[in-house]
Design a protein around this motif. Structure first.
Motif, mmCIF file in Angstrom:
data_model
loop_
_atom_site.group_PDB
_atom_site.id
_atom_site.type_symbol
_atom_site.label_atom_id
_atom_site.label_comp_id
_atom_site.label_asym_id
_atom_site.label_seq_id
_atom_site.Cartn_x
_atom_site.Cartn_y
_atom_site.Cartn_z
ATOM 1 N N TYR A 1 -29.410 -16.719 10.619
ATOM 2 C CA TYR A 1 -29.536 -18.148 10.291
ATOM 3 C C TYR A 1 -30.459 -18.322 9.084
ATOM 4 O O TYR A 1 -30.117 -19.016 8.126
ATOM 5 C CB TYR A 1 -30.087 -18.879 11.524
ATOM 6 C CG TYR A 1 -30.410 -20.345 11.310
ATOM 7 C CD1 TYR A 1 -29.419 -21.238 10.924
ATOM 8 C CD2 TYR A 1 -31.698 -20.824 11.521
ATOM 9 C CE1 TYR A 1 -29.715 -22.583 10.745
ATOM 10 C CE2 TYR A 1 -32.000 -22.161 11.350
ATOM 11 C CZ TYR A 1 -31.010 -23.033 10.958
ATOM 12 O OH TYR A 1 -31.323 -24.356 10.774
ATOM 13 N N SER B 1 -25.016 -21.627 0.919
ATOM 14 C CA SER B 1 -26.242 -21.454 1.681
ATOM 15 C C SER B 1 -26.451 -22.609 2.653
ATOM 16 O O SER B 1 -26.983 -22.418 3.747
ATOM 17 C CB SER B 1 -27.425 -21.323 0.727
ATOM 18 O OG SER B 1 -28.577 -20.996 1.440
ATOM 19 N N SER B 2 -26.038 -23.799 2.263
ATOM 20 C CA SER B 2 -26.230 -24.940 3.163
ATOM 21 C C SER B 2 -25.238 -24.879 4.331
ATOM 22 O O SER B 2 -25.438 -25.506 5.346
ATOM 23 C CB SER B 2 -26.068 -26.253 2.397
ATOM 24 O OG SER B 2 -24.742 -26.368 1.923
ATOM 25 N N ARG B 3 -24.177 -24.105 4.190
ATOM 26 C CA ARG B 3 -23.143 -24.024 5.228
ATOM 27 C C ARG B 3 -23.284 -22.768 6.087
ATOM 28 O O ARG B 3 -23.014 -22.791 7.286
ATOM 29 C CB ARG B 3 -21.771 -24.056 4.548
ATOM 30 C CG ARG B 3 -20.560 -23.987 5.462
ATOM 31 C CD ARG B 3 -19.300 -24.390 4.718
ATOM 32 N NE ARG B 3 -19.251 -23.795 3.380
ATOM 33 C CZ ARG B 3 -18.905 -22.529 3.129
ATOM 34 N NH1 ARG B 3 -18.554 -21.735 4.107
ATOM 35 N NH2 ARG B 3 -18.900 -22.071 1.893
ATOM 36 N N THR B 4 -23.711 -21.661 5.471
ATOM 37 C CA THR B 4 -23.751 -20.406 6.230
ATOM 38 C C THR B 4 -25.159 -19.843 6.363
ATOM 39 O O THR B 4 -25.374 -18.900 7.112
ATOM 40 C CB THR B 4 -22.919 -19.325 5.530
ATOM 41 O OG1 THR B 4 -23.541 -19.042 4.269
ATOM 42 C CG2 THR B 4 -21.498 -19.772 5.286
ATOM 43 N N GLY B 5 -26.106 -20.377 5.595
ATOM 44 C CA GLY B 5 -27.466 -19.853 5.658
ATOM 45 C C GLY B 5 -27.795 -18.913 4.521
ATOM 46 O O GLY B 5 -28.941 -18.521 4.362
#
Lengths: 332, 554
Positions: free
Chosen positions: B289, B204-208
C-alpha cells in the motif's frame, strides 16, 4: 517658491509615501502564510554525532535558532550567497571565481551605509561623536583640503560598475528591465549631485540642517522661511532623494526588507525534529480528497485509503496474507 | 539515442528586454512536454480541473474564462504562499543565478536562465497585481496574459527540474523551484498538465506506486530478488511484506522493483535486512500500500504531493511500526524531509510513541543498542534515510564489511539535488562509501555537495519526448564525470536517486563516457559480510550484478 515646493511639500509627501508604502509591503508579505519549511540547505545537515559539521555547514544548513540567525546576518552583512558565485565556461571543467558582482555590491552598499551615517548629521542635534569620528576617518582628515569623503566617491564608482555590468555583459543586458537601469541612473544622479554640491557648488549647510530639523519638528512656518533662503542647487539633490524615497516601496529596492522574509534563508533545517504546521491545511484528509473548487465546480479525487485499496486488490492481498506476509525464494 | 542529434550546438542568444517580454512562438523539438490525457487527469483517483478534455499544444481548448481562473489561481497562490509572493517582488535581476542552471548552460536559451524563467510569470504578476505594471505596462516589465503567454509558461515551467541550484547562489534565496512548482499548480487549474508526471501521479493515487504495480507484482519482484540472491550468495533469505507488528516500515522508490541499475540496490537492501534480522532480531517490512517512496506529486502541486504521501503514515500506523526507513531516491527526500509531516499528521500509535520517547535501536533489538536517532529526528517526523542508517550501523560496528569485495570498482559519487539542497544529506553517503570500498574519488568541488549539478532528468523531466533537453541538461554533470574518469579511471558513478539511475545510463552513452551507474546500497550489499549466516569475507564469489567479484587470474 522652489524652496516651499521642494523643501517642504515634496519631502513631506515623499516621507509619507515611503513609510506607508514600506509598512504596507511588509505587512502584505507577513500576511501570506508559510505553508512549508523549505530552507535551501547549503551544507551538511545536523545528523549523528559522528558526522562532523564544519562551521560553514552550521550556517549554511542551520539547525538551531542561533545558526539560522547567523546565516541571515552573514547574508545581510557579507552577501554570503553572492560570495559563492562562480562562472561557468563551456570549454572547460573548472570554474573560475567570479566575485565581481559581490565586490561591486559590497562596495555600493557599504558606501551607502557610510553616506547615510554621514548624512545623519543633518538630522541629529548634537551630532553623535561616532558620526564625527567616522567622517574624519574616511576623509583621512588633514590629508586633503577640503576633506574628501571616500564613501561619496566610492558609491559613484560602484554604481557605475554595477551599471556597466548591465550594459556590457550580454546576459545581464538581456535580463535588465528599464526599471533596473532607472534605479541606477536615479542613484547616480543623487550621488553625483551630492558630490558636486560638496565640492563645487556649495550650499549653506547650516540652513539645510535648520530646514531638516524644523521639518522633523513639524515647525512648518519656520521651515518655509528657511527653505526660501537655500540655494536652488541643493534642491536638485533634495528633490531627487525625495523621489527615491517615494519610489522605494514600489520597486525592487524593497529587497532591503524582503531579504528578511525569505523562507529559503530564514528557516532552520530541522524538519525532522520539529513539525512545521501549514496554517491553511489541517492535514487530516488530503485536500484533493476533500475536493478543490475551480470556477464554481468541485473536483474531488477518490481517496485510496487502506479499506478501498483492500477491496480493489482483495485477491492478491489475501494471497500475501496466506503466505503469512513473508516472501521467500520459490521452492523449485 | 536516436532522438538526439549526434552533435548539438549550444546557441547562446541575448535578445533585448522587449524581446524577452514577447512570448516565444517556436518550440524546440525535444524540449516540449506532451500534455496530459483525460485518463491521467480525469481519473477517479486523480481528478484535475478541466481534465476531461483531450488537448494538444496547437489547440489548448482552454475553458472559456481561463484568464479569470488563471488570475484567480495566481491571487490564491500569492495569498497562500509567502515565498511565492516575496519572490515575485524582490528580485533585482543581478544575474548571479543565470549560469547556474544546467538547462541554461545546455540550451543557451535566455528564458532558461532561472531569472528569465521566473520573469515569465513575474511579468504577468506585475501587469495584474502591481500599480507600476498596471499603469506603465511594458516599461515596468509587465505584459498581458494571452494564450501565447500561457503556452510559453507551460513550455518553460516544464524545462525546470526543481533542483534549486539557482536558489543557493541567489542573494535573497529566491528559489525557482518554488516559483515553478506553484506555477505548475496554477497551470493545472486551467487544465494544462504535463503527461509524463501525471501518468505516474495517477498510477500512484490508484495503486500506491508510480509504476502501477499491484500487490502480487510487487511480491513477485521482491521474490525474484531473493532468488537471485540465492544464486549469488547461496544463502536462503526472506523478507516481509504488509507485516503487522514489524519494527520498521521500509519504503523505496518503486523503480527499485524493476529497473536497472536500481535493481542491484534493491538486492543490497535485502541483504542488509536479512543480516539485521538474523543477527539482532530487527524486523523490517515492505508494504504494497505504501509501496512508493518517490512522489511525482511533489513536481506538480502541493495538493498532488499530499495526495500521494498521505498513505505512508497511515500505513505505519496500521502496521504498528516504530519508525520508517526510506530508500535511495532524490526528490523522495525533499518530499519526505521537508513536506510529509507538514502535509500529514504524524502517526500517534502506541509503538511509535514508545519508540520515539527513547529512540535507541536497542529498544527494538537489544544488540543494536547505542544507535540513536534523537540528535536530529523525532516522532513528529519519524523517517531515517537508509544511508544514514547504514552509516550509524557502520560507526557502531553493528555490521561487518569487507571492503576488498568492491575492489574492481573505482567510484565517484553524484549528490542528488534534493538530498544536497533540500535536506543536507552530504557526508553520510561519503562516510558509507569510504567504509565499504577502497577506491572513491569526488568530482570537482564546484559540481558536488551543495553545488551539485542536476542529472538533467529530475522534476518530471525524465520524459522520452524531452531527450534533447535531458542530454543538454546533463552536460555539466557529464563533464565533471569525464574529468574524474580521465584523471582517476573512475568506472562507476554512484548515486542514491532513482531518477539519476534512469537518466545517467542514457547521458553517459550520449556523452561517450564508458562507465557504469549504480547506487551506494549496491556497494554496501557487495561488501556486507552475512556473519549471521556463517558467511566469511572470502566466501562471496559474485557481486550483486551476478559477475565474479575478482577478475579471472587475479
Amino acid at each position: 517658491m522652489i524652496g516651499v515646493i521642494f523643501g517642504v511639500i515634496v519631502p513631506y509627501i515623499a516621507v509619507a509615501i515611503f513609510i506607508a508604502g514600506v509598512v504596507y509591503r511588509i505587512l502584505s508579505w507577513a500576511s501570506s502564510p508559510v505553508p512549508l519549511k523549505i530552507p535551501t540547505t547549503g551544507g551538511q545537515q545536523k545528523s549523528f554525532p559522528f558526522i562532523k559539521r564544519t562551521v560553514y555547514d552550521r550556517f549554511d544548513s542551520p539547525y538551531t535558532w542561533w545558526e539560522t540567525a547567523g546565516r541571515m546576518l552573514l547574508e545581510i552583512f557579507l552577501f554570503r550567497s553572492l560570495l559563492k558565485n562562480t562562472r561557468y565556461y563551456l570549454d572547460r571543467v573548472s570554474q573560475k571565481d567570479a566575485r565581481w558582482l559581490w565586490l561591486f555590491g559590497i562596495l555600493f552598499h557599504y558606501s551607502l551605509l557610510l553616506v547615510l551615517i554621514r548624512h545623519s548629521r543633518f538630522f541629529l542635534e548634537p551630532v553623535p561623536s561616532f558620526v564625527e569620528l567616522l567622517s574624519e576617518i574616511e576623509a583621512f582628515k588633514g590629508v586633503f583640503i577640503p576633506s574628501v569623503y571616500m564613501s561619496g566617491l566610492a558609491i559613484v564608482a560602484a554604481l557605475f560598475l554595477l551599471w556597466f555590468r548591465r550594459i556590457f555583459l550580454s546576459r545581464e543586458r538581456t535580463l535588465s528591465l528599464p526599471s533596473d537601469h532607472f534605479v541606477l541612473i536615479l542613484l547616480l544622479a543623487i550621488t553625483i549631485s551630492g558630490n558636486l554640491m560638496r565640492y563645487f557648488f556649495k550650499a549653506d549647510l547650516f540652513a539645510v540642517k535648520e530646514l531638516l530639523m524644523s521639518l522633523m519638528a513639524l515647525n512648518i512656518t519656520h521651515a518655509v522661511e528657511v527653505a526660501n533662503t537655500i540655494e536652488p542647487v541643493f534642491y536638485v539633490h533634495f528633490a531627487l532623494a525625495s523621489f527615491l524615497l517615494a519610489y522605494f516601496p514600489f520597486s525592487k529596492l524593497m529587497h532591503a526588507g524582503g531579504v528578511f522574509f525569505s523562507p529559503t534563508r530564514n528557516m532552520p533545517n530541522d524538519n525532522r525534529a520539529r513539525r512545521h504546521v501549514n496554517p491553511w491545511d489541517p492535514a487530516d484528509v488530503p485536500i484533493l480528497a476533500k475536493g478543490i473548487t475551480v470556477a464554481g465546480e468541485t473536483y474531488k479525487s477518490k481517496k485510496l485509503d487502506w479499506e478501498t485499496y483492500y477491496e480493489m486488490y482483495r485477491g492478491q492481498l489475501e494471497e500475501i496474507e496466506e503466505a503469512d506476509y513473508k516472501i521467500a525464494p520459490e521452492e523449485l | 539515442m536516436e532522438d538526439v542529434a549526434e552533435k548539438i550546438e549550444i546557441k547562446q542568444k541575448f535578445p533585448g528586454w522587449r524581446e524577452m517580454l514577447k512570448p516565444v512562438k517556436k518550440f524546440e523539438e525535444g524540449r516540449l512536454s506532451y500534455l496530459s490525457l483525460p485518463k491521467q487527469v480525469n481519473s477517479d483517483f486523480f481528478k484535475m480541473p478541466f481534465g476531461d478534455v483531450e488537448r494538444d499544444f496547437e489547440n489548448l481548448k482552454l475553458p472559456e474564462n481561463w484568464k479569470e481562473i488563471f488570475l484567480e489561481a495566481l491571487k490564491d497562490t500569492l495569498e497562500k504562499n509567502r515565498a511565492f509572493k516575496l519572490f515575485m517582488d524582490i528580485c533585482v535581476r543581478c544575474g548571479a543565478c543565470a549560469d547556474k542552471c544546467h538547462y541554461y548552460i545546455g540550451t543557451g536559451d535566455p528564458k532558461n536562465m532561472p531569472v528569465g524563467r521566473a520573469e515569465l510569470i513575474r511579468s504577468v504578476y506585475r501587469r495584474y497585481f502591481t500599480p507600476a505594471g498596471k499603469f506603465l505596462g511594458e516599461w515596468a516589465g509587465a505584459r498581458e496574459l494571452t494564450e501565447d503567454v500561457l503556452k510559453e509558461l507551460y513550455y518553460y515551467a516544464y524545462q525546470c527540474s526543481l533542483c534549486r541550484r539557482c536558489s543557493l547562489f541567489c542573494p535573497y534565496g529566491i528559489d525557482t523551484a518554488e516559483i515553478v512548482w506553484w506555477l505548475r499548480r496554477i497551470l493545472s487549474r486551467v487544465g494544462v498538465n504535463q503527461r509524463f508526471m501525471t501518468i505516474s501521479i495517477e498510477a500512484s493515487s490508484r495503486t500506491g506506486n508510480h509504476l502501477g504495480l499491484l500487490p502480487g507484482g510487487m511480491y513477485g519482484a521482491i521474490q525474484q530478488g531473493l532468488e537471485e540472491l540465492k544464486d549469488y550468495t547461496g544463502l536462503d533469505l526472506h523478507t516481509y511484506i504488509n507485516k503487522r507488528g514489524a519494527d520498521v516500515l521500509f519504503v523505496a522508490p518503486s523503480a527499485d522493483f524493476f529497473a536497472t541499475p536500481h535493481w542491484y540496490v534493491m538486492l543490497g537492501y535485502l541483504l542488509l535486512f536479512n543480516e539485521l534480522e538474523q543477527k539482532y532480531g530487527l524486523t523490517i517490512t515492505w508494504s504494497t500500500y505504501a509501496s512508493e517512496g518517490g512522489n511525482f506529486g511533489s513536481f506538480h502541486s502541493y495538493e498532488a504531493a499530499q495526495l500521494l504521501n498521505s498513505k505512508i503514515y497511515k500505513e505505519a500506523e496500521r502496521l504498528g511500526v516504530s519508525f520508517i526507513i526510506g530508500g535511495e531516491c532524490g526528490h523522495m527526500w525533499r518530499d519526505k524531509h521537508q513536506f510529509i509531516n507538514t502535509m500529514n499528521l504524524p502517526p500517534k500509535h502506541e509503538e511509535w510513541k514508545r519508540f520515539w520517547e527513547n529512540p535507541d535501536l536497542g529498544e527494538l533489538a537489544e544488540g543494536l543498542r547505542g544507535v540513536r536517532f534523537d540528535s536530529y529526528a523525532s516522532g513528529e517526523h519519524g523517517w531515517i534515510h537508509i544511508l544514514e542508517f547504514v552509516a550509524a550501523l557502520l560507526e557502531h560496528r553493528k555490521i561487518t564489511v569487507d571492503k576488498s569485495r568492491n575492489d574492481k570498482w573505482i567510484a565517484t559519487y553524484h549528490d542528488p539535488c534534493n538530498l544536497a539542497r533540500g535536506m543536507g544529506l552530504i557526508e553520510e553517503p561519503r562516510y558509507v562509501l569510504r567504509n565499504v570500498m577502497n577506491n572513491f574519488y569526488d568530482m570537482p568541488e564546484h559540481t558536488i555537495k551543495d553545488k551539485t549539478y542536476c542529472c538533467g532528468g529530475g522534476g518530471g523531466m525524465l520524459a522520452e519526448e524531452l531527450m534533447d533537453l535531458r542530454m543538454r541538461g546533463a552536460m555539466p554533470r557529464m563533464m565533471a564525470v569525464r574529468h574524474v574518469y580521465r584523471k582517476y579511471g573512475v568506472n562507476i558513478l554512484l548515486t542514491p536517486c532513482a531518477i539519476d539511475k534512469a537518466q545517467f545510463p542514457h547521458a553517459l552513452e550520449y556523452w561517450k563516457i564508458p562507465i557504469e551507474v549504480g547506487g551506494p546500497m549496491e556497494m554496501v550489499g557487495n561488501a556486507l559480510v552475512m556473519t549471521a549466516f556463517g558467511e566469511k569475507p572470502e566466501d562471496r564469489k559474485f557481486d550483486l550484478r551476478g559477475e565474479p567479484l575478482k577478475e579471472e587470474g587475479e
